[in-house]
Design a protein around this motif. Sequence first.
Motif, PDB file in Angstrom:
ATOM      1  N   MET A   1      41.856   9.494 -23.025  1.00  0.00           N
ATOM      2  CA  MET A   1      40.899   9.618 -21.935  1.00  0.00           C
ATOM      3  C   MET A   1      39.931   8.431 -21.954  1.00  0.00           C
ATOM      4  O   MET A   1      39.464   8.021 -23.013  1.00  0.00           O
ATOM      5  CB  MET A   1      40.107  10.922 -22.113  1.00  0.00           C
ATOM      6  CG  MET A   1      39.429  11.338 -20.868  1.00  0.00           C
ATOM      7  SD  MET A   1      39.167  13.109 -20.706  1.00  0.00           S
ATOM      8  CE  MET A   1      38.752  13.674 -22.296  1.00  0.00           C
ATOM      9  N   VAL A   3      36.531   6.310 -21.205  1.00  0.00           N
ATOM     10  CA  VAL A   3      35.079   6.465 -21.121  1.00  0.00           C
ATOM     11  C   VAL A   3      34.527   5.079 -20.816  1.00  0.00           C
ATOM     12  O   VAL A   3      35.032   4.085 -21.345  1.00  0.00           O
ATOM     13  CB  VAL A   3      34.534   6.978 -22.478  1.00  0.00           C
ATOM     14  CG1 VAL A   3      33.029   7.088 -22.458  1.00  0.00           C
ATOM     15  CG2 VAL A   3      35.178   8.330 -22.822  1.00  0.00           C
ATOM     16  N   LYS A  16      35.139   5.280 -12.157  1.00  0.00           N
ATOM     17  CA  LYS A  16      35.242   6.751 -12.224  1.00  0.00           C
ATOM     18  C   LYS A  16      35.869   7.249 -13.535  1.00  0.00           C
ATOM     19  O   LYS A  16      36.903   7.943 -13.521  1.00  0.00           O
ATOM     20  CB  LYS A  16      36.046   7.294 -11.034  1.00  0.00           C
ATOM     21  CG  LYS A  16      35.486   6.869  -9.693  1.00  0.00           C
ATOM     22  CD  LYS A  16      35.801   7.888  -8.633  1.00  0.00           C
ATOM     23  CE  LYS A  16      35.252   7.501  -7.267  1.00  0.00           C
ATOM     24  NZ  LYS A  16      33.977   6.801  -7.253  1.00  0.00           N
ATOM     25  N   GLN A  18      36.000   9.507 -17.123  1.00  0.00           N
ATOM     26  CA  GLN A  18      35.676  10.906 -17.407  1.00  0.00           C
ATOM     27  C   GLN A  18      34.240  11.013 -17.936  1.00  0.00           C
ATOM     28  O   GLN A  18      33.434  11.797 -17.451  1.00  0.00           O
ATOM     29  CB  GLN A  18      36.678  11.431 -18.446  1.00  0.00           C
ATOM     30  CG  GLN A  18      36.375  12.804 -18.994  1.00  0.00           C
ATOM     31  CD  GLN A  18      36.486  13.890 -17.949  1.00  0.00           C
ATOM     32  OE1 GLN A  18      37.179  13.735 -16.934  1.00  0.00           O
ATOM     33  NE2 GLN A  18      35.801  15.005 -18.172  1.00  0.00           N
ATOM     34  N   ASP A  19      33.924  10.220 -18.948  1.00  0.00           N
ATOM     35  CA  ASP A  19      32.614  10.231 -19.605  1.00  0.00           C
ATOM     36  C   ASP A  19      32.030   8.819 -19.550  1.00  0.00           C
ATOM     37  O   ASP A  19      32.708   7.883 -19.121  1.00  0.00           O
ATOM     38  CB  ASP A  19      32.754  10.603 -21.094  1.00  0.00           C
ATOM     39  CG  ASP A  19      33.105  12.072 -21.324  1.00  0.00           C
ATOM     40  OD1 ASP A  19      33.253  12.828 -20.346  1.00  0.00           O
ATOM     41  OD2 ASP A  19      33.226  12.454 -22.501  1.00  0.00           O
ATOM     42  N   ILE A  70      30.332  10.778 -12.648  1.00  0.00           N
ATOM     43  CA  ILE A  70      31.398  11.199 -13.575  1.00  0.00           C
ATOM     44  C   ILE A  70      31.435  12.721 -13.653  1.00  0.00           C
ATOM     45  O   ILE A  70      30.432  13.388 -13.386  1.00  0.00           O
ATOM     46  CB  ILE A  70      31.190  10.599 -15.001  1.00  0.00           C
ATOM     47  CG1 ILE A  70      29.868  11.065 -15.632  1.00  0.00           C
ATOM     48  CG2 ILE A  70      31.268   9.080 -14.981  1.00  0.00           C
ATOM     49  CD1 ILE A  70      29.688  10.638 -17.077  1.00  0.00           C
ATOM     50  N   ALA A  71      32.599  13.227 -14.042  1.00  0.00           N
ATOM     51  CA  ALA A  71      32.731  14.686 -14.150  1.00  0.00           C
ATOM     52  C   ALA A  71      32.305  15.167 -15.537  1.00  0.00           C
ATOM     53  O   ALA A  71      31.994  16.346 -15.725  1.00  0.00           O
ATOM     54  CB  ALA A  71      34.175  15.076 -13.886  1.00  0.00           C
ATOM     55  N   GLY A  72      32.303  14.263 -16.503  1.00  0.00           N
ATOM     56  CA  GLY A  72      32.097  14.688 -17.892  1.00  0.00           C
ATOM     57  C   GLY A  72      30.698  14.479 -18.417  1.00  0.00           C
ATOM     58  O   GLY A  72      29.713  14.836 -17.770  1.00  0.00           O
ATOM     59  N   ARG A 109      26.507  18.569 -20.659  1.00  0.00           N
ATOM     60  CA  ARG A 109      26.900  17.284 -20.050  1.00  0.00           C
ATOM     61  C   ARG A 109      26.288  16.079 -20.779  1.00  0.00           C
ATOM     62  O   ARG A 109      26.387  14.946 -20.307  1.00  0.00           O
ATOM     63  CB  ARG A 109      26.499  17.265 -18.572  1.00  0.00           C
ATOM     64  CG  ARG A 109      27.243  18.332 -17.778  1.00  0.00           C
ATOM     65  CD  ARG A 109      27.308  17.993 -16.338  1.00  0.00           C
ATOM     66  NE  ARG A 109      28.145  16.838 -16.077  1.00  0.00           N
ATOM     67  CZ  ARG A 109      28.047  16.091 -14.973  1.00  0.00           C
ATOM     68  NH1 ARG A 109      27.125  16.365 -14.074  1.00  0.00           N
ATOM     69  NH2 ARG A 109      28.860  15.066 -14.804  1.00  0.00           N
ATOM     70  N   LEU A 222      39.615   9.840 -27.143  1.00  0.00           N
ATOM     71  CA  LEU A 222      38.877   9.096 -26.115  1.00  0.00           C
ATOM     72  C   LEU A 222      38.732   7.650 -26.581  1.00  0.00           C
ATOM     73  O   LEU A 222      38.726   7.391 -27.787  1.00  0.00           O
ATOM     74  CB  LEU A 222      37.466   9.668 -25.912  1.00  0.00           C
ATOM     75  CG  LEU A 222      37.352  11.139 -25.556  1.00  0.00           C
ATOM     76  CD1 LEU A 222      36.617  11.890 -26.646  1.00  0.00           C
ATOM     77  CD2 LEU A 222      36.628  11.315 -24.249  1.00  0.00           C
TER      78      LEU A 222
END
Length: 307
Positions: A1, A3, A16, A18-19, A70-72, A109, A222
């Motif tokens: 993932m 970041v 964009k 995740q984190d 971001i979503a994370g 978050r 990550l």
Amino acid sequence: MVVADTGDIDAIARWKPQDATTNPSLLLAAAQDPRYRHLVDGASQRAAGDAEALMEELFVAFGCEILKHIAGRVSTEVDARLSFDREGTLRKARRLVRRYETAGVGRDRVLIKVASTWEGIRAAEQLEREGIHCNLTLLFSFAQAVACADAGVTLISPFVGRIYDWHRAARKVEDIPLAEDPGVASVTRIYRYYKKFGYATQVMGASFRKTGQIVELAGCDLLTIAPDLLEQLARAAGEVPRRLSVADAQAQPLERVPLDEAAYRWLHNDDAMAVEKLSDGIRRFHADAQKLAQFVGSLAPAGRRVA
Ligand code: E4P
């Protein structure tokens, strides 16, 4: 993932991820960028002349802005001066989380970044019990990684590039081939140990100097990557095969490493690179945080100057 390792909010909006991760050096650069002057001004107003509050408000303002894209989770670092101060780290982490909560952001978050010293790891152990999730940073030695996992922290950031920098300087060479890269080897070893023994702590490779180091660690939980390296990766053609996997880790003939404080200190101390790089990293983050405080202090309205 993937970041994003930056305080550049436009880059985060573009990529964009995740984190996202920040540190005092990245926020120093971002705060001096005219595009984000409104965040600095807002933080100054809310801090109302309180120097400690000003830095916290600033870090949280950037964090909240990043979270819109971001979503994370976003990582926010505690003051490097607290690196050997468990109680001070607890107080600072709670203050940061309270400011996030006041801004409407829940603790799920946010990752509080703490230097992976013995004291920092002990603080993180307590914070995790309080539901404050931690990202243990400036991680260079296997001892730091084992102690973090035993403490049950949410995530660690083992640094690849700074390990590579140290060995390059020590060997007086321009480059170290990927197959022998000590930063890549460090993350691989940690990942295998964690997966072999079923630790829940996530491994986030950080501090990259070249795309090859990232590719070598494909499959890691990550990887936090600066925008310039994300650009280079996007331009490169071809598939990236997985290099790290749980199945492979579990097949490794590894022994558990039991660590109490004395054993931790001994093992960490045995790694000259890690000792130097941890100290150097703390000094550098502190120096940049001071520059940042001076910069935002110089912008504060007259009569409200901060030290
Ligand atoms: C991220 O969490 C780290 O602070 C960052 O990757 C450090 O990178 P650097 O070694 O390039 O400063």
